[in-house]
Design a protein around this motif. Structure first.
Motif, PDB file in Angstrom:
ATOM      1  N   ASP A  91      -1.002 -50.321  -5.483  1.00 40.96           N
ATOM      2  CA  ASP A  91      -1.667 -50.657  -4.260  1.00 40.96           C
ATOM      3  C   ASP A  91      -1.081 -49.855  -2.982  1.00 40.96           C
ATOM      4  OD1 ASP A  91      -2.710 -51.434  -2.084  1.00 40.96           O
ATOM      5  OD2 ASP A  91      -2.562 -53.585  -2.470  1.00 40.96           O
ATOM      6  N   PRO A  92      -1.223 -48.813  -2.475  1.00 41.85           N
ATOM      7  CA  PRO A  92      -0.538 -48.165  -1.344  1.00 41.85           C
ATOM      8  C   PRO A  92      -0.058 -48.998  -0.164  1.00 41.85           C
ATOM      9  CG  PRO A  92      -2.617 -47.469  -1.110  1.00 41.85           C
ATOM     10  CD  PRO A  92      -2.689 -48.202  -2.501  1.00 41.85           C
ATOM     11  N   HIS A  93      -0.967 -50.352   0.042  1.00 39.37           N
ATOM     12  CA  HIS A  93      -0.500 -50.995   0.986  1.00 39.37           C
ATOM     13  C   HIS A  93       0.360 -52.270   0.645  1.00 39.37           C
ATOM     14  CE1 HIS A  93      -3.388 -48.679   3.363  1.00 39.37           C
ATOM     15  NE2 HIS A  93      -4.281 -48.841   2.513  1.00 39.37           N
ATOM     16  N   ASN A  94       0.956 -52.386  -0.596  1.00 43.41           N
ATOM     17  CA  ASN A  94       1.791 -53.246  -1.012  1.00 43.41           C
ATOM     18  C   ASN A  94       3.147 -52.756  -1.324  1.00 43.41           C
ATOM     19  OD1 ASN A  94       2.596 -55.821  -2.195  1.00 43.41           O
ATOM     20  ND2 ASN A  94       1.785 -55.404  -4.074  1.00 43.41           N
ATOM     21  N   TYR A  95       4.146 -53.212  -0.547  1.00 43.97           N
ATOM     22  CA  TYR A  95       5.570 -52.721  -0.705  1.00 43.97           C
ATOM     23  C   TYR A  95       6.035 -53.497  -1.921  1.00 43.97           C
ATOM     24  CZ  TYR A  95       5.572 -50.798   3.986  1.00 43.97           C
ATOM     25  OH  TYR A  95       5.251 -50.117   5.111  1.00 43.97           O
ATOM     26  N   SER A  96       6.863 -52.422  -2.727  1.00 45.45           N
ATOM     27  CA  SER A  96       7.387 -52.947  -3.794  1.00 45.45           C
ATOM     28  C   SER A  96       9.076 -53.124  -3.852  1.00 45.45           C
ATOM     29  CB  SER A  96       6.722 -52.384  -5.084  1.00 45.45           C
ATOM     30  OG  SER A  96       7.063 -50.844  -5.232  1.00 45.45           O
ATOM     31  N   ARG A  97       9.522 -51.837  -3.033  1.00 42.84           N
ATOM     32  CA  ARG A  97      10.896 -51.449  -3.037  1.00 42.84           C
ATOM     33  C   ARG A  97      11.159 -50.914  -1.508  1.00 42.84           C
ATOM     34  NH1 ARG A  97      14.731 -51.393  -6.623  1.00 42.84           N
ATOM     35  NH2 ARG A  97      13.278 -51.478  -8.323  1.00 42.84           N
ATOM     36  N   ALA A  98      12.283 -51.361  -1.030  1.00 46.52           N
ATOM     37  CA  ALA A  98      12.826 -50.720   0.133  1.00 46.52           C
ATOM     38  C   ALA A  98      14.380 -50.544   0.132  1.00 46.52           C
ATOM     39  CB  ALA A  98      12.414 -51.848   1.343  1.00 46.52           C
ATOM     40  N   ILE A  99      14.737 -49.500   0.835  1.00 50.32           N
ATOM     41  CA  ILE A  99      15.859 -49.245   0.959  1.00 50.32           C
ATOM     42  C   ILE A  99      16.519 -48.998   2.151  1.00 50.32           C
ATOM     43  CG2 ILE A  99      17.702 -47.565   0.301  1.00 50.32           C
ATOM     44  CD1 ILE A  99      15.989 -46.972  -2.346  1.00 50.32           C
ATOM     45  N   ALA A 100      17.524 -49.543   2.833  1.00 52.41           N
ATOM     46  CA  ALA A 100      17.922 -49.530   4.344  1.00 52.41           C
ATOM     47  C   ALA A 100      19.294 -48.832   4.221  1.00 52.41           C
ATOM     48  CB  ALA A 100      17.835 -50.719   4.849  1.00 52.41           C
ATOM     49  N   LEU A 101      19.711 -48.032   5.008  1.00 50.92           N
ATOM     50  CA  LEU A 101      20.993 -47.642   5.309  1.00 50.92           C
ATOM     51  C   LEU A 101      21.541 -48.014   6.724  1.00 50.92           C
ATOM     52  CD1 LEU A 101      23.503 -45.937   4.571  1.00 50.92           C
ATOM     53  CD2 LEU A 101      22.147 -43.913   5.602  1.00 50.92           C
ATOM     54  N   ILE A 102      22.826 -48.653   6.787  1.00 51.39           N
ATOM     55  CA  ILE A 102      23.518 -49.239   7.882  1.00 51.39           C
ATOM     56  C   ILE A 102      24.749 -48.330   7.850  1.00 51.39           C
ATOM     57  CG2 ILE A 102      24.122 -51.016   9.209  1.00 51.39           C
ATOM     58  CD1 ILE A 102      21.072 -51.132   8.607  1.00 51.39           C
ATOM     59  N   ARG A 103      24.878 -47.564   9.072  1.00 49.18           N
ATOM     60  CA  ARG A 103      26.116 -47.178   9.157  1.00 49.18           C
ATOM     61  C   ARG A 103      27.375 -47.837   9.278  1.00 49.18           C
ATOM     62  NH1 ARG A 103      25.957 -41.421  10.464  1.00 49.18           N
ATOM     63  NH2 ARG A 103      24.041 -40.789  11.333  1.00 49.18           N
ATOM     64  N   ALA A 104      28.353 -47.931   8.434  1.00 49.55           N
ATOM     65  CA  ALA A 104      29.409 -48.689   8.362  1.00 49.55           C
ATOM     66  C   ALA A 104      30.475 -48.287   9.677  1.00 49.55           C
ATOM     67  CB  ALA A 104      30.192 -48.425   7.175  1.00 49.55           C
ATOM     68  N   GLU A 105      30.386 -47.213  10.313  1.00 54.35           N
ATOM     69  CA  GLU A 105      31.093 -46.977  11.697  1.00 54.35           C
ATOM     70  C   GLU A 105      30.914 -47.723  12.561  1.00 54.35           C
ATOM     71  OE1 GLU A 105      31.483 -43.626   8.687  1.00 54.35           O
ATOM     72  OE2 GLU A 105      29.864 -44.641   9.526  1.00 54.35           O
ATOM     73  N   HIS A 106      29.600 -48.390  12.596  1.00 55.77           N
ATOM     74  CA  HIS A 106      28.928 -49.107  13.760  1.00 55.77           C
ATOM     75  C   HIS A 106      29.827 -50.085  14.154  1.00 55.77           C
ATOM     76  CE1 HIS A 106      25.774 -46.685  14.522  1.00 55.77           C
ATOM     77  NE2 HIS A 106      24.816 -47.099  13.543  1.00 55.77           N
ATOM     78  N   PRO A 107      30.184 -50.662  15.452  1.00 62.29           N
ATOM     79  CA  PRO A 107      30.846 -51.820  16.037  1.00 62.29           C
ATOM     80  C   PRO A 107      29.833 -52.843  15.547  1.00 62.29           C
ATOM     81  CG  PRO A 107      30.176 -50.579  17.888  1.00 62.29           C
ATOM     82  CD  PRO A 107      29.992 -49.854  16.580  1.00 62.29           C
ATOM     83  N   ASP A 108      30.605 -54.124  15.731  1.00 58.65           N
ATOM     84  CA  ASP A 108      29.987 -55.298  15.243  1.00 58.65           C
ATOM     85  C   ASP A 108      28.467 -55.416  15.478  1.00 58.65           C
ATOM     86  OD1 ASP A 108      32.184 -55.921  13.471  1.00 58.65           O
ATOM     87  OD2 ASP A 108      32.891 -57.526  14.589  1.00 58.65           O
ATOM     88  N   LEU A 109      28.391 -55.616  16.839  1.00 61.96           N
ATOM     89  CA  LEU A 109      26.886 -55.601  17.337  1.00 61.96           C
ATOM     90  C   LEU A 109      25.737 -54.708  17.109  1.00 61.96           C
ATOM     91  CD1 LEU A 109      25.004 -57.744  19.157  1.00 61.96           C
ATOM     92  CD2 LEU A 109      26.001 -56.573  21.004  1.00 61.96           C
ATOM     93  N   VAL A 110      26.217 -53.644  17.084  1.00 59.98           N
ATOM     94  CA  VAL A 110      25.318 -52.396  16.581  1.00 59.98           C
ATOM     95  C   VAL A 110      24.903 -52.446  15.394  1.00 59.98           C
ATOM     96  CG1 VAL A 110      24.915 -50.081  16.569  1.00 59.98           C
ATOM     97  CG2 VAL A 110      25.841 -50.973  18.854  1.00 59.98           C
ATOM     98  N   ARG A 111      25.919 -52.929  14.538  1.00 56.89           N
ATOM     99  CA  ARG A 111      25.805 -53.029  12.979  1.00 56.89           C
ATOM    100  C   ARG A 111      24.887 -54.108  12.861  1.00 56.89           C
ATOM    101  NH1 ARG A 111      30.494 -53.466  11.908  1.00 56.89           N
ATOM    102  NH2 ARG A 111      30.475 -55.204  10.841  1.00 56.89           N
ATOM    103  N   LEU A 112      24.842 -55.255  13.424  1.00 53.93           N
ATOM    104  CA  LEU A 112      24.262 -56.460  13.265  1.00 53.93           C
ATOM    105  C   LEU A 112      22.594 -56.122  13.771  1.00 53.93           C
ATOM    106  CD1 LEU A 112      23.716 -59.347  12.051  1.00 53.93           C
ATOM    107  CD2 LEU A 112      24.532 -60.102  14.726  1.00 53.93           C
ATOM    108  N   SER A 113      22.295 -55.245  14.754  1.00 51.89           N
ATOM    109  CA  SER A 113      21.250 -54.942  15.473  1.00 51.89           C
ATOM    110  C   SER A 113      20.556 -54.084  14.313  1.00 51.89           C
ATOM    111  CB  SER A 113      21.391 -54.057  16.790  1.00 51.89           C
ATOM    112  OG  SER A 113      20.371 -53.713  17.200  1.00 51.89           O
TER     113      SER A 113
END
Length: 321
Positions: A225-247
């Motif tokens: 089903d192309p409209h049913n998500y089965s997996r996701a991968i997010a990348l958050i840069r570790a260099e960000h300061p706390d608030l931007v990283r949380l954002s």
């Protein structure tokens, strides 16, 4: 940190980030009592190895700190969720929902080219299990903060959507990588392990993420089903300061649930490139409620969903049609 040790030791965090134990005196057993032997097989927990950041990663960290400071001076990165200065109507909500849920921020298969086409409604059917992984360059105290933030956010998203969303230590289907520039090869190895059929285009996004891109997420639909998500991968840069990283954590996980686009008209919202709001707002919670309302079906077009979404929006906001 912060938990009592033998009920006499308390851990405090110094300004330098080191753990200092205070009032740490273990009670001595009476002379007639022989302490039991330590059970076999209990080994001390091995602390993860943290590799020092390179000069390039440190420069990137300084750059993002300056960016955050500049945004805050401008009154941006708000964390109040909106207020009397950011009113919106059910019609506004549905218009924003249509722009954000039915369009992709980037053309599929087109790398970082903006302007994705309209499509059907996408979301998860199965429970979402969010697991966090950290690059070797990420300091341990930062890992603890980010892990706690991800778990807390998962619980909030579950309450908002009514869908099963939890943070897990392993075996997740929504992988959040907090990694620095020095962790690139480590990240690419894990991506190939998790998604062996990942395309060269998608792999290239992670390998050569421009400095102007703070974070990203890739959601993968099931083969059936192309409209049913089965997996996701997010990348958050570790260099960000706390608030931007949380954002980044707030935006990328929410986008990976089925709100892939941004809209300049959405306010108060994190799905807007103006950076006015740093964290998920009440408006954004209503978008997620719309997305996971069972009256809207996966694969619906915007035209099919519009009248249903409008009725739901009026219900959610307590207004008469």
């Amino acid at each position: 940190m912060g938990r009592n040790f033998l009920r006499l030791c308390t851990a405090t965090l110094s300004a330098a980030g080191a753990v200092t134990l205070t009032a740490c005196t273990a009670p001595q057993p009476p002379a007639s009592v022989v302490p039991p032997n330590r059970p076999g097989g209990l080994a001390k927990a091995v602390q993860p190895v943290v590799t020092p950041r390179s000069a390039q990663s440190s420069d990137l960290q300084d750059y993002y700190i300056r960016i955050q400071d500049d945004l805050l001076v401008q009154g941006l990165l708000r964390t109040d969720g909106g207020g009397p200065d950011t009113p919106f109507s059910p019609e506004d909500l549905v218009r924003n929902f249509e722009n954000i849920a039915f369009f992709d921020e980037y053309t599929r298969g087109g790398g970082l080219r903006a302007g994705g086409a309209s499509g059907g409604l996408n979301r998860w059917s199965q429970p979402v299990r969010i697991s966090a992984e950290f690059g070797s360059s990420v300091p341990l105290d930062q890992r603890r903060r980010d892990q706690a933030a991800i778990n807390e956010y998962a619980s909030r998203l579950s309450r908002v959507t009514g869908h099963s969303i939890t943070g897990v230590r392993s075996g997740g289907n929504f992988h959040v990588f907090v990694a620095g520039d020095d962790d690139n090869e480590q990240l690419l190895r894990r991506l190939n392990q998790l998604v062996p059929d990942i395309s060269r285009v998608e792999l290239g996004l992670f390998r050569h993420l421009p400095r102007s891109f703070y974070c990203m997420v890739v959601a993968v639909s099931s083969a059936q089903d192309p409209h049913n998500y089965s997996r996701a991968i997010a990348l958050i840069r570790a260099e960000h300061p706390d608030l931007v990283r949380l954002s980044c954590i707030h935006e990328e996980i929410a986008q990976g649930l089925g709100l892939p686009n941004d809209s300049a008209a959405a306010r108060p919202s994190i799905f807007n490139d103006d950076n006015e709001f740093a964290l998920l707002t009440r408006h954004d919670e209503l978008l997620l409620k719309l997305l996971y309302d069972p009256r809207l079906k996966q694969g619906m077009t915007a035209d099919e969903a519009r009248p249903i979404a409008l009725a739901i929006a009026h219900e959610l906001m307590g207004m008469e049609l």
